[in-house]
Design an enzyme around this catalytic site. Structure first.
Site, PDB file in Angstrom:
ATOM      1  N   GLY A 101      32.453  34.424  45.885  1.00  0.00           N
ATOM      2  CA  GLY A 101      32.531  35.387  44.790  1.00  0.00           C
ATOM      3  C   GLY A 101      33.478  36.537  45.079  1.00  0.00           C
ATOM      4  N   GLY A 103      34.138  39.473  46.404  1.00  0.00           N
ATOM      5  CA  GLY A 103      33.537  40.382  47.377  1.00  0.00           C
ATOM      6  C   GLY A 103      34.228  41.725  47.449  1.00  0.00           C
ATOM      7  N   ARG A 104      35.530  41.772  47.167  1.00  0.00           N
ATOM      8  CA  ARG A 104      36.217  43.068  47.116  1.00  0.00           C
ATOM      9  C   ARG A 104      37.199  43.125  45.950  1.00  0.00           C
ATOM     10  NH1 ARG A 104      40.617  43.633  52.041  1.00  0.00           N
ATOM     11  NH2 ARG A 104      41.335  41.492  52.100  1.00  0.00           N
ATOM     12  N   GLY A 136      33.609  45.860  50.467  1.00  0.00           N
ATOM     13  CA  GLY A 136      34.339  45.681  49.219  1.00  0.00           C
ATOM     14  C   GLY A 136      35.577  46.544  49.084  1.00  0.00           C
ATOM     15  N   ARG A 193      45.695  44.016  40.176  1.00  0.00           N
ATOM     16  CA  ARG A 193      46.352  42.719  40.044  1.00  0.00           C
ATOM     17  C   ARG A 193      46.231  42.237  38.604  1.00  0.00           C
ATOM     18  NH1 ARG A 193      44.113  39.297  45.177  1.00  0.00           N
ATOM     19  NH2 ARG A 193      42.172  39.177  44.016  1.00  0.00           N
ATOM     20  N   ARG A 200      39.116  30.102  39.768  1.00  0.00           N
ATOM     21  CA  ARG A 200      39.530  29.385  40.970  1.00  0.00           C
ATOM     22  C   ARG A 200      38.909  27.989  41.031  1.00  0.00           C
ATOM     23  NH1 ARG A 200      40.243  33.995  44.537  1.00  0.00           N
ATOM     24  NH2 ARG A 200      40.257  35.838  43.218  1.00  0.00           N
ATOM     25  N   ASP A 270      38.630  28.656  47.372  1.00  0.00           N
ATOM     26  CA  ASP A 270      38.354  29.851  46.575  1.00  0.00           C
ATOM     27  C   ASP A 270      39.609  30.702  46.386  1.00  0.00           C
ATOM     28  OD1 ASP A 270      37.664  30.167  49.489  1.00  0.00           O
ATOM     29  OD2 ASP A 270      37.712  32.291  48.927  1.00  0.00           O
TER      30      ASP A 270
END
Length: 522
Positions: A101, A103-104, A136, A193, A200, A270
């Protein structure tokens, strides 16, 4: 900012985590969790891409506003939006890792501009339910590398996420850069971003592994509807077309990586986008000396799974995992296997064509496979800079003799004194064959040179260049970030004012942290 057209399709149409607490946990029967960014104490804008801002509907003037700074540092939340972290799993270094997942990373929102959809995502904006043991957050050095690299890749013609902004958080972040038990505090930073989505391979793996097949079907159909509208037909046929499309765009992406000498370093499932775009810039690097066995990732230094020469095979392996994830919807192995089998055949065919174009050969003959294989071996006889070799190869003329041609690419040798004796004989033989092959081409030297210079970049983001920008930024000097950003927007142009960057890796960068190999926290 006022003109951003919010259109949150992902959160409006897919199942959300009902638990709104931001505690690390296993999150089941859902595709995302609502989570707000951690508010930075004193955000400061280091750089914003006016080009990317315009792409998503933000004016040049707005990038300089306090609203822009607050939103893209995570300090304030856009009206009518609910930030979220995505739930996905993955195979890391070939092993099943279970739930991973965001995470950050925290997705701020989806927007629509000029009939295109974009997801805006902050990296380094704080803890989510998927952060496992981490905080994170992100540090300035890794954020500079991500910010510059995504834009460098885009302008090289490599499918990639984009970078909108690079912002200091004003907070300190504890990191162990070499994973050797010596953590230290560093400046925190946040990158925004931009991508069509951040879905993914691992997003689908998660659902199949947990046998959440209803969610799997809904998610695949959501993805096809919104991102692959050209796909039509019966459901099962759509799922197969979707897989074929992802395989094709992944193949094209990897082909571009090999063309410019880029090594991703962490090709876990991922970190693979269903859009065939490069995502998650961690311990990446460009080949300095041509070495198919090089990996920039310290974690991968023993097995070298993600080495430059193995990227096509890893891409195929990752697609196998995606095929396994989609199988419950199709219940037929043969059509999936057919796509997977054709992947490497198509890649090898495309690779030959790509490599010949790097050589300025735009027709194909039976002897070309040997010419390519011999060159790949020759480039490893002594350390030879990949970028400089291919760029300077465009100056070779049909009328040259082998010694003249070797002189023109001599600057690419790290130790030119080693090019003597047997090594010189091998190079002379190859150039004699290459020059004969050039004479069979109809293009003039000038025409061929122009075409080669659109394929072989003059400037790439070498690790030592990024490290120089990082070292300066640590002292609050951001001029090198500006300079490299400008340089990398036109990587195929001569740009004589930046000729100093057309250079081999300096000796000091050979073993310096951040210049040779990097950790996943880099």
């Amino acid at each position: 900012m006022k003109n951003l057209k919010i259109n949150n399709r992902f959160t409006a149409e897919l199942p959300a985590d009902p638990d709104l607490t931001n505690e690390v946990r296993q999150v089941k029967n859902t595709l995302f969790s609502y989570v707000n960014p951690t508010k930075p104490s004193n955000p400061k804008l280091i750089h914003a891409s006016e080009e990317v801002a315009e792409l998503i509907g933000i004016s040049k003037e707005e990038t300089k506003s306090e609203d822009f700074l607050n939103v893209f540092s995570g300090k304030e939340i856009l009206p009518e939006t609910q930030p979220f972290g995505m739930c996905y799993a993955g195979h890391q270094f070939g092993n099943w890792a279970g739930q991973l997942g965001d995470g950050r990373a925290i997705n701020l929102t989806e927007i629509e501009h000029d009939n295109q959809f974009y997801t805006l995502q902050l990296k380094g904006a704080g803890k989510t339910p998927y952060s496992r043991t981490a905080d994170g957050l992100a540090v300035l050095r890794s954020s500079i590398r991500e910010y510059l690299c995504a834009e460098a890749m885009f302008h090289l013609g490599v499918p990639s996420t984009r970078s909108l902004s690079l912002i200091l958080s004003g907070d300190q972040v504890l990191r162990d850069v070499l994973y050797n038990g010596n953590p230290a505090y560093e400046k925190g930073a946040i990158v925004c971003r931009v991508a069509p989505s951040f879905i993914r391979f691992g997003s689908f793996e998660m659902l199949t592994a947990r046998n959440e097949l209803r969610n799997l079907k809904q998610f695949v159909e959501f993805t096809i509807t919104h991102y692959f509208p050209e796909i039509t037909g019966e459901p099962k046929e759509q799922y197969l077309q979707f897989f074929k499309k992802v395989a094709d765009t992944t193949r094209e992406m990897i082909l571009h990586w090999q063309r410019v000498g880029f090594v991703h370093g962490v090709m876990n499932t991922d970190n693979m986008s269903i859009h065939g775009i490069t995502i998650d810039y961690g311990p990446y690097g460009w080949l300095e000396n041509y070495d198919p066995n090089w990996t920039p990732n310290t974690t991968d230094s023993q097995n070298r799974r993600y080495r430059f020469g193995n990227q096509p095979q890893v891409a195929q392996w990752n697609l196998y995992q995606l095929a396994n994830a989609l199988y419950p919807l199709i219940n037929e192995a043969e059509p999936l296997e057919k796509v997977l089998e054709s992947f490497m055949n198509d890649f090898n065919s495309d690779y030959k064509e790509m490599f010949l174009s790097k050589l300025g050969l735009f027709t194909s003959t039976e002897t070309d496979n040997g010419l390519i294989a011999d060159l790949e071996n020759n480039l490893q006889l002594t350390e030879t800079d990949m970028t400089i070799f291919f760029r300077n190869l465009s100056t070779v003329e049909k009328s040259d003799f082998a010694p003249e041609a070797i002189e023109k690419i001599k600057y690419s040798f790290y130790k030119p004194e080693e090019v003597s004796g047997e090594i010189l004989e091998i190079w002379t033989k190859w150039f004699s064959e290459y020059l004969e092959r050039l004479k069979a081409e109809s293009l003039s030297d000038e025409e061929r040179s122009q075409k080669m210079n659109l394929i072989n970049p003059k400037y790439v983001l070498r690790n030592y260049m990024a490290q120089l920008a990082i070292d300066a930024a640590d002292k609050e000097d951001y001029s090198l970030i500006d300079e490299l950003y400008t340089l990398l927007q036109k990587p195929y142009d001569e740009q004589p004012e930046y000729e100093k960057w057309f250079a081999k890796r300096p000796d000091w960068a050979r073993s310096k942290v951040g210049c040779s190999m990097l950790s996943c926290s880099s």
